[in-house]
Design a protein around this motif. Sequence first.
Motif, PDB file in Angstrom:
ATOM      1  N   UNK A   4      36.518  33.870  23.116  1.00 19.03           N
ATOM      2  CA  UNK A   4      37.389  33.627  21.962  1.00 19.03           C
ATOM      3  C   UNK A   4      37.069  34.623  20.845  1.00 19.03           C
ATOM      4  N   UNK A   5      38.108  35.118  20.181  1.00 15.17           N
ATOM      5  CA  UNK A   5      37.890  36.041  19.068  1.00 15.17           C
ATOM      6  C   UNK A   5      37.787  37.491  19.489  1.00 15.17           C
ATOM      7  N   UNK A   6      37.761  37.740  20.799  1.00 13.22           N
ATOM      8  CA  UNK A   6      37.703  39.131  21.275  1.00 13.22           C
ATOM      9  C   UNK A   6      39.087  39.550  21.766  1.00 13.22           C
ATOM     10  N   UNK A   7      39.521  40.731  21.297  1.00 14.39           N
ATOM     11  CA  UNK A   7      40.778  41.296  21.779  1.00 14.39           C
ATOM     12  C   UNK A   7      40.431  42.314  22.863  1.00 14.39           C
ATOM     13  N   UNK A   8      40.932  42.098  24.074  1.00 16.56           N
ATOM     14  CA  UNK A   8      40.683  43.076  25.133  1.00 16.56           C
ATOM     15  C   UNK A   8      41.984  43.753  25.511  1.00 16.56           C
ATOM     16  N   UNK A   9      42.002  45.086  25.414  1.00 16.85           N
ATOM     17  CA  UNK A   9      43.188  45.851  25.821  1.00 16.85           C
ATOM     18  C   UNK A   9      42.897  46.525  27.157  1.00 16.85           C
ATOM     19  N   UNK A  10      43.791  46.357  28.101  1.00 21.44           N
ATOM     20  CA  UNK A  10      43.684  47.076  29.362  1.00 21.44           C
ATOM     21  C   UNK A  10      44.868  48.032  29.429  1.00 21.44           C
ATOM     22  N   UNK A  11      44.561  49.328  29.422  1.00 20.27           N
ATOM     23  CA  UNK A  11      45.603  50.349  29.334  1.00 20.27           C
ATOM     24  C   UNK A  11      45.524  51.270  30.549  1.00 20.27           C
ATOM     25  N   UNK A  12      46.425  51.076  31.513  1.00 19.34           N
ATOM     26  CA  UNK A  12      46.391  51.941  32.699  1.00 19.34           C
ATOM     27  C   UNK A  12      46.654  53.395  32.317  1.00 19.34           C
ATOM     28  N   UNK A  13      46.057  54.315  33.088  1.00 22.48           N
ATOM     29  CA  UNK A  13      46.149  55.731  32.751  1.00 22.48           C
ATOM     30  C   UNK A  13      47.504  56.346  32.990  1.00 22.48           C
ATOM     31  N   UNK A  14      48.293  55.723  33.839  1.00 27.41           N
ATOM     32  CA  UNK A  14      49.616  56.281  34.129  1.00 27.41           C
ATOM     33  C   UNK A  14      50.548  55.157  34.575  1.00 27.41           C
ATOM     34  N   UNK A  15      51.824  55.485  34.611  1.00 28.91           N
ATOM     35  CA  UNK A  15      52.787  54.502  35.113  1.00 28.91           C
ATOM     36  C   UNK A  15      52.528  54.200  36.589  1.00 28.91           C
ATOM     37  N   UNK A  16      52.055  55.200  37.327  1.00 28.15           N
ATOM     38  CA  UNK A  16      51.738  54.979  38.749  1.00 28.15           C
ATOM     39  C   UNK A  16      50.535  54.043  38.894  1.00 28.15           C
ATOM     40  N   UNK A  17      49.544  54.216  38.056  1.00 28.91           N
ATOM     41  CA  UNK A  17      48.382  53.306  38.094  1.00 28.91           C
ATOM     42  C   UNK A  17      48.841  51.892  37.746  1.00 28.91           C
ATOM     43  N   UNK A  18      49.721  51.804  36.747  1.00 28.66           N
ATOM     44  CA  UNK A  18      50.217  50.497  36.313  1.00 28.66           C
ATOM     45  C   UNK A  18      50.961  49.807  37.470  1.00 28.66           C
ATOM     46  N   UNK A  19      51.811  50.585  38.119  1.00 28.40           N
ATOM     47  CA  UNK A  19      52.606  50.042  39.222  1.00 28.40           C
ATOM     48  C   UNK A  19      51.695  49.553  40.358  1.00 28.40           C
ATOM     49  N   UNK A  20      50.710  50.357  40.692  1.00 30.17           N
ATOM     50  CA  UNK A  20      49.776  50.009  41.763  1.00 30.17           C
ATOM     51  C   UNK A  20      48.980  48.751  41.393  1.00 30.17           C
TER      52      UNK A  20
END
Lengths: 202, 477
Positions: free
Chosen positions: B377-393
């Motif tokens: 609680x209280x922690x913001x975690x951002x997960x940001x894929x390096x590319x649209x292909x990484x995101x899709x996978x």
Amino acid sequence: MEPITAFQAKIVALPIENIDTDQVIPASYLKVTDKNGLAEGLFYNWRYNADGSPNPDFVLNRPEAQGAQILIAGHNFGCGSSREHAPWALQGYGFKAVISTYFADIFCNNALKNGLLPIIVDTETYYQLVSLWEEEPGTTIDVDLANQTLTLPDGRQVDFPIDGFAKYCLLNGVDQLGFLQQQEPDIVAYERDHTATYSTIK
Amino acid sequence: MDRQPKTLFEKIWDAHVVRPESKDTPAVLYIDLHLIHEVTSPQAFTQLRERGLTVRRPDRTLATMDHSTPTTPRNTNGIIPVLDTQAAAQLEQLTRNCKDFGIPLYTLGTENQGIVHVIGPEQGLTQPGMTIVCGDSHTSTHGAFGALAFGIGTSEVAHVLATQCLLQNKPRTCAVRVDGRLQPGVSAKDIILAIIAQNGVGGGTGYVFEYTGEAIRALSMEERMTICNMSIEGGARAGMVAPDDTTFEYVAGRPYAPQGAAWDAAVAHWRTLPTDEDATYDHMITLNASTLTPMITYGTNPGMGMPITDTIPDPMSLSDPSARIALDKALKYMDLRPGERLLGHPVEVVFLGSCTNSRISDLRLAAHMLQGRKVAPGVRMLVVPGSQQVKKQAEAEGLHAIFQAAGAEWREAGCSMCIAMNGDELRPGQYAVSTSNRNFEGRQGKGGRTFLASPLTAVATAINGCVADPRELLMTA
């Protein structure tokens, strides 16, 4: 580019090692598409308080630093990001040279391409210059690119190294892109002899 | 025939010399692949226009949008909205430049867009033996394939656009030999953070690093990219790993990889690239991977790092005044004291992403550790894929669902909080554990405080709400 020869200028010292280009010019200033307005972002996070008022403790805000054109900084100046906005911002602010014991490679290349002199001195000279600023703020030194010398107020001369080709370009106002374009026959020959099998990028 | 033994670097350098270095002039070096993005290219295109020049090899040039792009979720029309008018203008300018000069461009949100150093390898554009440049210091990433890859400034971007060449003085070579094998919970990121902590952020100035040794050979391509990526953080413009079967397997079958007979010929050539047995380097540094622990930075450059269980050093222990001022200033900025431990230090944000650690293997590792657990609680975690292909996978594998179920944000692809010029940033005073590459003052937002660490350490920290050793979570898994 205007040729650079010799000049005399006021010094200011920022005796901190590893000053990175994010400090020289923060990323929020990288959204420009030209080279204008970068001087106002120079050392922005050190020059200004959180409320936007000038930070009186930062050296460039001191009265004796006004008009300084030579920055003395700790070793590995310009490390980090490749942003050429760093030398553009330093020049926009009025700096003609930075003196350090060594520079990060990419910053050094970028500075030389814009006529901002990255001057390398030994550690002893570096600390002498820092003391000179601390004891006699507002003092000037002489820079002579042709002879590759600094002359201190007491008359002492210090030699500095500089890449021979970069020096030739700076002294004569020769533009490196123009020089590269003159290599066209060799580039054509290289491409003919190295028909790359790489696919065309689409 | 030239029988002189050569290093990997020397072989690639020699094969790309258009005109050799002379007493008066640097070498003219041919560039095989030029990657560009919106931030460091506009002024270069302006220079071309002012001189009436064209782009010599648009077929060897690729543009993407990554630095100033938002990573906020798409709107109902599937568009990623750019709210910042200055960023929007910069993206528009890149689009116009690419159209006018015939350069292929991956625009925001399209299927192959992403961080420039993620998409080159992903598309199979990055190949062994190449020279690769980009107006971005993390171009060193591509050296993981046995390419000579380095960052350049905007003047040099113009040089390459116009002539496909650069004026270069030959750098010196430094072997970075990493012996032994990594222990569980210790990763490639810890290797590079340890190398930089040991040798400083200026130690590699003037050198090209070649990473060698048992530990490097055992790494996957994506782990090798993590290491080469941060070569510049050690002062080296380029970092390289000799290509081997791991490399060839990774490149094979990618969109721009050679096919059929061309593939066989390419692999045969690539096998000749590794450093000859009797070749020498100008310098060598060594590290033992077997004794490494997870690493974390405490200061404001990547060299201010230590084993996660250590205590923060005292500026008074440094003899050089400029070094003392730098560390003192760093600790004031970070609001930390000498002798303190970072383990247990609360954080507000955890950032998993950047060209260092945003590839599919990073996301798999992080998701595996996060599965069935919650972000504190209280922690913001951002997960940001390096590319649209990484995101899709990642989405195909259901990783996004694990992140979301744990309470992390699943974002669009881009540089995000690593450069903090796109809306993703820390607020003043906030602490973050970040898998990115730079902890400089203000790098992740004015007044923000960054601890650099591996994806495993980042996840362990997110779960605990404070800096945590991932090896403890592995033991209880």
